[in-house]
Enzyme design. Structure first.
Site, PDB file in Angstrom:
ATOM      1  N   HIS A  26     -19.314 -11.096  32.381  1.00 33.81           N
ATOM      2  CA  HIS A  26     -18.656 -12.677  31.881  1.00 33.81           C
ATOM      3  C   HIS A  26     -19.413 -13.087  31.386  1.00 33.81           C
ATOM      4  CE1 HIS A  26     -15.033 -12.186  34.734  1.00 33.81           C
ATOM      5  NE2 HIS A  26     -16.252 -11.099  35.333  1.00 33.81           N
ATOM      6  N   HIS A  60     -16.776  -4.847  32.204  1.00 30.42           N
ATOM      7  CA  HIS A  60     -16.983  -6.592  30.724  1.00 30.42           C
ATOM      8  C   HIS A  60     -17.853  -6.951  31.932  1.00 30.42           C
ATOM      9  CE1 HIS A  60     -13.727  -6.745  34.379  1.00 30.42           C
ATOM     10  NE2 HIS A  60     -14.470  -8.091  34.421  1.00 30.42           N
TER      11      HIS A  60
END
Length: 142
Positions: free
Chosen positions: A102, A100
């Site tokens: 951010h 992922h």
């Protein structure tokens, strides 16, 4: 998808999230532990553990979605800047083992922004060590 992965559960619609956009390859949703107002995550829908595991096409798609979301968040929230952050491995602060990015809007108004740097970026390093490490990496990449 991994049965034990919270992000795979979000992609599958089995776990709650505040999704802001998704396409065939990526999903973006608000972070439930935000470092600043508007902090969100962009993930590939296909499970990859981390930066070393993600296929190039998924990495590209996540990065492009993160760019699009960062532009929109900056405009919508009046952010003064944006950080993109990836943590690869537990010792690099990765806590969910599904790749992922951010997307962290940044504000001069610190009531909206609790993120601080863990190092001082304007302190010069040892030039000899930098040169030695750079040479080793260049050799490893050739």
């Amino acid at each position: 998808m991994s049965d034990q992965c919270v992000f795979c559960g979000i992609v599958a619609g089995e776990l709650p999230s505040v999704k802001v956009t998704e396409d065939d390859t990526t999903c973006a949703f608000m972070d439930i532990n935000p470092a600043s107002e508007g902090h969100l995550l962009v993930i590939p829908k296909r499970h990859s553990q981390d930066l070393f595991d993600i296929p190039a096409d998924d990495l590209s798609a996540v990065t492009l979605t993160a760019q699009r979301v960062a532009r929109a968040a900056s405009r919508e929230f009046g952010a003064d800047g944006v950080n993109l952050l990836n943590c690869c491995g537990a010792d690099a602060w990765q806590s969910v083992f599904h790749f992922h990015l951010h997307v962290i809007p940044r504000y001069t108004d610190k009531t909206k922004d609790g993120l601080t740097l863990p190092w001082t970026p304007d302190v010069p390093g040892d030039a000899n060590v930098i040169a030695e490490l750079g040479g080793r990496l260049a050799d490893a990449l050739s």
